[in-house]
Write an enzyme that holds these catalytic residues in place. Structure first.
Site, short mmCIF file in Angstrom:
data_model
loop_
_atom_site.label_atom_id
_atom_site.label_comp_id
_atom_site.label_asym_id
_atom_site.label_seq_id
_atom_site.Cartn_x
_atom_site.Cartn_y
_atom_site.Cartn_z
N TYR A 91 23.41 36.87 25.56
CA TYR A 91 23.96 37.46 24.33
C TYR A 91 25.40 37.03 24.09
CZ TYR A 91 24.57 41.12 20.77
OH TYR A 91 24.79 41.82 19.61
N SER A 185 19.12 37.53 30.79
CA SER A 185 19.54 38.59 29.87
C SER A 185 18.87 38.37 28.51
CB SER A 185 21.06 38.63 29.77
OG SER A 185 21.49 39.79 29.10
N GLN A 186 19.64 38.17 27.43
CA GLN A 186 19.01 37.87 26.15
C GLN A 186 18.08 36.66 26.27
OE1 GLN A 186 20.80 37.43 21.80
NE2 GLN A 186 21.19 35.57 22.98
N ASP A 271 21.96 47.41 37.71
CA ASP A 271 22.26 46.86 36.39
C ASP A 271 22.51 47.99 35.39
OD1 ASP A 271 22.37 45.46 33.98
OD2 ASP A 271 20.67 44.17 34.48
N HIS A 300 24.09 43.37 36.47
CA HIS A 300 23.50 42.50 35.45
C HIS A 300 23.65 41.02 35.78
CE1 HIS A 300 21.58 41.76 31.70
NE2 HIS A 300 22.60 41.12 31.19
#
Length: 322
Positions: A91, A185-186, A271, A300
């Site tokens: 992101y 992640s994203q 996370d 994360h």
């Protein structure tokens, strides 16, 4: 510290995420519209001091035929066709610099790293605009166009991702039967969606994936980017049902139920950004062959290079390279 479920509780957790009756129709129509435009792949060799990898500035037509940028990194002097990996980024980031991120091509893969439209100014540079009106939304991308699945930001991003896979498969130097996707992640959430939408990939990976189990994630963390949705709903208090109805079309849990490609997942037990229960919500629903690596003392960031190396071995094994 733990902010979500314990490891034992994660094994037993099952998502309550629902899906719209027209989920498959929505995505079939979206991709039909996207594919009505010529793929329009162009490549330009990038001058670089590197001697073992050739780099190309690649452009292709994504959602609505709009140009999307990518880097194409190819091992030098190796006869094809080669296996290929398509990477989606986290992101706020973009495709970055041409000479970054060399692990995958150094390991013998053709590596396409897709820009994420509209992003690329938070931690790495991007080159792909998103020309669509985001409507009234909280700063960021999570609530852009969120009142209607037709206008939601990730409809365009997931369509771009499918076209990126089609773009890499268009090259004679690529073995179209040995193509995989990955991201963190994203990027992990995009990889999961693209895997389900394309359907015939050799292998995929999702590191600490975002965009999964929205209803739970939004309530389990106050960290961005999920908090963008909560901040929006704190002001637009009458729109919760409408927002979550839109998000059902983009939830990794619902894509996981449709995916059959072998998939390697990772999660961080500590996370705070993507709660591990949201990752496990997608993992437990994943319909294909799957494995999960839980990083017990990581947040994360996940396993960092250890995730990369584990996924690399998974890809090599899945594609007959080891």
């Amino acid at each position: 510290m733990l902010t979500d479920l314990t490891a034992i509780e994660l094994d037993n957790y099952r998502s309550a995420q629902t899906e719209p009756n027209d989920f498959d129709q929505f995505w079939a129509e979206t991709l039909e519209q996207t594919r009505s435009h010529d793929l329009g792949v162009t490549v330009r060799r990038v001058e670089s001091p590197l001697r073992t990898i050739d780099i190309y500035d690649l452009r292709f037509a994504g959602y609505a035929g709009e140009p999307v940028a990518a880097w194409l990194r190819v091992p030098s002097g190796i006869e094809g066709p080669l296996p290929a990996l398509v990477q989606f980024v986290g992101y706020g980031g973009g495709r970055g610099k041409a000479e970054e991120n060399l692990l995958w091509s150094s390991a013998g893969f053709v590596h396409l790293q897709m820009d994420t439209r509209g992003q690329g100014s938070a931690w790495s540079a991007g080159d792909t605009p998103d020309p669509h009106d985001a409507g009234v939304h909280y700063p960021g991308f999570m609530t852009a166009g969120i009142l209607d699945p037709q206008t939601y930001y990730y409809r365009r991003v997931f369509s771009d991702a499918v076209r990126a896979i089609e773009a890499v498969r268009s090259f004679d130097s690529v073995d179209a039967h040995r193509v995989g996707t990955f991201g963190g992640s994203q990027g992990g959430g995009i990889s999961l969606a693209a895997t389900a939408l394309v359907g015939d990939l050799a292998a995929s990976a999702a590191f600490v994936p975002f965009l999964c189990d929205f209803r739970r994630a939004v309530l389990r963390t106050d960290e961005m980017p999920y908090a963008e949705i909560a901040r929006y709903l704190a002001v637009h208090r009458d729109r919760s049902d409408q927002v979550h109805s839109t998000l059902e079309y983009f939830d990794g849990v619902n894509f996981a139920r449709r995916a059959r490609t072998p998939m390697w997942f990772s999660a961080g037990l500590m996370d705070k950004i993507c709660p591990p229960s949201s990752v496990y919500g997608a993992f437990h629903e994943y319909a294909g062959e799957k494995s999960m690596t839980l990083r017990e003392y990581n947040g994360h960031e996940g396993g960092l290079i250890d995730d990369d190396l584990a996924a690399l071995e998974f890809f090599r094994r899945s594609m007959g390279m080891s």
